[in-house]
Each structure stands twice: as structure tokens, then as C-alpha cells.
Design an enzyme around this catalytic site. Structure first.
Site, short mmCIF file in Angstrom:
data_model
loop_
_atom_site.label_atom_id
_atom_site.label_comp_id
_atom_site.label_asym_id
_atom_site.label_seq_id
_atom_site.Cartn_x
_atom_site.Cartn_y
_atom_site.Cartn_z
CG HIS A 277 35.13 -9.66 -26.20
ND1 HIS A 277 34.91 -8.73 -25.22
CD2 HIS A 277 34.03 -9.62 -27.01
CE1 HIS A 277 33.73 -8.14 -25.44
NE2 HIS A 277 33.19 -8.67 -26.51
CB CYS B 77 48.82 -13.90 -39.60
SG CYS B 77 47.74 -14.49 -40.90
CB CYS C 117 50.57 -15.54 -45.25
SG CYS C 117 50.04 -14.65 -43.78
CB CYS D 290 51.94 -15.24 -40.51
SG CYS D 290 51.11 -16.80 -40.87
P1 NAD Z 1 35.05 -2.72 -18.00
O1 NAD Z 1 36.49 -2.41 -17.69
O2 NAD Z 1 34.29 -1.80 -18.89
O3 NAD Z 1 34.23 -2.81 -16.62
C1 NAD Z 1 34.68 -3.54 -15.53
C2 NAD Z 1 33.58 -3.58 -14.49
O4 NAD Z 1 34.03 -4.37 -13.39
C3 NAD Z 1 33.22 -2.20 -13.91
O5 NAD Z 1 31.82 -2.04 -13.93
C4 NAD Z 1 33.74 -2.28 -12.47
O6 NAD Z 1 32.93 -1.54 -11.56
C5 NAD Z 1 33.66 -3.76 -12.19
N1 NAD Z 1 34.59 -4.24 -11.17
C6 NAD Z 1 35.80 -3.72 -10.83
N2 NAD Z 1 36.37 -4.48 -9.87
C7 NAD Z 1 35.50 -5.50 -9.61
C8 NAD Z 1 35.54 -6.62 -8.73
N3 NAD Z 1 36.59 -6.83 -7.93
N4 NAD Z 1 34.50 -7.49 -8.71
C9 NAD Z 1 33.44 -7.27 -9.53
N5 NAD Z 1 33.34 -6.23 -10.39
C10 NAD Z 1 34.38 -5.36 -10.43
O7 NAD Z 1 35.05 -4.20 -18.51
P2 NAD Z 1 34.04 -5.01 -19.43
O8 NAD Z 1 32.63 -4.64 -19.09
O9 NAD Z 1 34.47 -6.42 -19.34
O10 NAD Z 1 34.32 -4.48 -20.91
C11 NAD Z 1 35.58 -4.07 -21.38
C12 NAD Z 1 36.27 -4.96 -22.43
O11 NAD Z 1 37.63 -5.10 -22.03
C13 NAD Z 1 35.78 -6.36 -22.56
O12 NAD Z 1 35.43 -6.49 -23.87
C14 NAD Z 1 36.97 -7.30 -22.28
O13 NAD Z 1 37.18 -8.15 -23.37
C15 NAD Z 1 38.15 -6.42 -22.20
N6 NAD Z 1 39.06 -6.72 -21.07
C16 NAD Z 1 39.33 -8.00 -20.63
C17 NAD Z 1 40.17 -8.20 -19.55
C18 NAD Z 1 40.46 -9.61 -19.09
O14 NAD Z 1 40.46 -10.53 -19.89
N7 NAD Z 1 40.70 -9.82 -17.79
C19 NAD Z 1 40.76 -7.13 -18.89
C20 NAD Z 1 40.48 -5.85 -19.37
C21 NAD Z 1 39.63 -5.65 -20.46
#
Ligand code: NAD
Length: 247
Positions: free
Chosen positions: A124, A132, A154, A151
Site C-alpha cells: 500500500h 503529485c 508540473c 509539484c
Molecule cells: P485494520 O485496522 O483493519 O485491522 C487491524 C487489525 O489488527 C485488527 O484485526 C486488530 O484486531 C488487530 N490488532 C490490533 N492491535 C493488535 C496488536 N497489538 N497485535 C496484533 N494485532 C492487533 O488494519 P488492516 O487489516 O491493516 O487494514 C487497514 C488498512 O489501513 C491497510 O490497508 C493499511 O494500509 C492501512 N493502515 C496502515 C497503518 C500503518 O502503516 N501502521 C495504520 C493504519 C492503517
């Protein structure tokens, strides 16, 4: 060590190809909120679909830019936790034993690389980068100001280099993730709700291709009834026990 961790570790010890999928949960213990948890305080009245889409950016670029600036700040101040370190240790152990290893992450925070993971597939994108909106030109530096920066090539508005809802994943990253899921015999799924596609399908693809699938999450998910082993707990608590660090 619980029986489930013991079983998962035995499966890992006998694996010939390992794939790991991580989601926002693995970074929760580094103080980075999961997607749903990030919409608190100032942002509580928004839904992810209102902030993380191209349409949202076109409608209100300043709102979306500011939300990402707030999240970028949280990421800049975060450090890897025991879960990230343990996955880097598992990768080193695999390398030492000529076991294939791929870490696929949905996270955009860069904490796996910060912990020393090497073969990381970022499905992701990465929130630390910007590009941009019109042409995807990568931009290294921008001035923080009241306006959304533009940017230098552009003139179009800058946006985070992350994949928004409704956008395609980078094709090389998706291909690498699919290949890892198809060819592994041990698939570890950590801290993901397994609802955001296409990442959510990866553990199911691995299962179809004959892999053992180990899930680690504090709460059950749609994957739980299908997982070979379900580890109930947090990444920082349980992953060190799965790596040799837990001995
Ligand atoms: P999600 O928020 O949908 O789910 C998070 C999952 O993590 C839940 O099932 C939860 O029960 C579990 N969880 C919470 N605390 C935990 C812990 N301490 N240890 C293990 N598991 C734990 O997230 P997702 O499934 O990654 O999908 C959401 C989208 O959000 C993704 O596409 C991602 O790119 C993006 N995102 C990324 C970040 C990051 O880069 N840190 C943060 C937030 C969202």
C-alpha cells in the site's frame, strides 16, 4: 510457551518457504493507531472512505493532506516494537537455513525496514513518500505551509504515496505478494482484519495452495475458522516466542 505457539514454531522450523502478511495491528504497539482507531479525536467524525480516496482528495485536498500530515508525524516519532524485531529475526533464521522468506505488509509506516527486515513488499505504498496527484512524480522535499504543496515539475497538488480505496496496488508488489502466497508452505498473518482486498485473499490463496496458515490477532477475524493455528494475543507479546528470541 502455550501449545499453540509451540505448534506454530514447529511448523515454522519445518517450513521450506515462509510468507508473512502484516497489517496495522503490528504497529499498534509502536503507538501508530490502526485505521479505525486513527479516526479518533479531531478525526472521529470522518469515515476512512471520506479521507482515503482520490475523490476525497479532489473534493477537499487540504482536509486529506492534513490528516496524512498528522499520521506522518505519528509515524516519524514511532520506533519498531518487539513484533517487528521478531519478524526481522525470523527472516535472518530463514536465510541462515536457506528457507525462502517474504514479508508482505499493508502498512505504510516503514517500521519493518527500520527493524532490519530486508525482503519487504509494501502493498500500500509508504506514507513517508509523496508524489503529485496528476502524474505521480515522486517529490523528495516540500515546504510545510497552510496550503497543500505543489509539484515542482508540473504544479499539480502533492499527495501521500499510499494506495487509497479504489486505487490499484503497485503491480510489481502485488505480483510478488501473490507469488509468495502461492509458493510458501508456512503463511503467517499478523495484525490484519483480513477485510481489505486484495491483501485479505492472500492467506486464503496460501491455504488453497497447501500452506499451513497461522493467524496472530487479539480478536477473531474472518480467517480464524480456516487458520491452521490461531494465536490470540498481540504481536509484541507473541512474535518473540515464535522466533528463537523467545527461548
Ligand atoms: P485494520 O485496522 O483493519 O485491522 C487491524 C487489525 O489488527 C485488527 O484485526 C486488530 O484486531 C488487530 N490488532 C490490533 N492491535 C493488535 C496488536 N497489538 N497485535 C496484533 N494485532 C492487533 O488494519 P488492516 O487489516 O491493516 O487494514 C487497514 C488498512 O489501513 C491497510 O490497508 C493499511 O494500509 C492501512 N493502515 C496502515 C497503518 C500503518 O502503516 N501502521 C495504520 C493504519 C492503517
Amino acid at each position: 510457551m502455550t501449545d499453540d505457539i509451540q505448534r506454530a514454531r514447529e511448523l515454522l522450523d519445518h517450513a521450506t518457504a515462509v510468507a508473512v502478511l502484516t497489517g496495522a495491528g503490528i504497529s499498534a504497539e509502536s503507538g501508530i493507531p490502526t485505521f479505525r482507531d486513527a479516526l479518533t479525536g479531531l478525526w472521529a467524525r470522518f469515515r476512512p472512505e471520506e479521507l482515503a480516496t482520490p475523490e476525497a482528495f479532489e473534493a477537499n485536498p487540504k482536509l486529506v493532506w492534513d490528516w496524512y500530515a498528522w499520521r506522518r508525524e505519528a509515524v516519524a516519532n514511532a520506533v519498531p516494537n518487539a513484533g517487528h524485531w521478531a519478524l526481522a529475526a525470523i527472516e535472518r533464521q530463514c536465510r541462515d537455513h536457506q528457507v525462502d522468506f517474504t514479508l508482505v505488509t499493508q502498512n505504510v509506516d516503514g517500521l519493518h525496514r527500520a527493524a532490519g527486515s530486508q525482503r519487504v513488499v509494501e502493498l500500500h505504498g509508504n506514507i513517508r513518500r509523496v508524489k503529485c496527484f496528476d502524474h505521480g512524480h515522486a517529490v523528495d522535499r516540500w515546504e510545510a505551509s497552510e496550503q497543500v504543496p505543489t509539484c515542482p515539475r508540473c504544479g499539480s497538488l502533492l499527495r501521500p504515496d499510499v494506495v487509497w480505496f479504489g486505487e490499484s496496488l503497485p503491480s510489481d508488489a502485488l505480483a510478488a505478494a501473490l507469488a509468495a502466497a502461492r509458493t510458501c508452505d508456512f503463511f503467517l498473518c499478523v495484525g490484519t482484519s483480513t477485510v481489505v482486498e486484495p491483501a485479505a485473499s492472500l492467506p486464503f490463496l496460501a491455504l488453497q495452495c497447501g500452506a499451513r496458515v497461522i493467524e496472530l490477532n487479539p480478536v477473531p477475524t474472518p480467517l480464524t475458522p480456516h487458520a491452521t493455528v490461531s494465536l490470540r494475543g498481540t504481536a509484541a507479546q507473541l512474535l518473540p516466542a515464535l522466533s528463537r528470541q523467545g527461548q
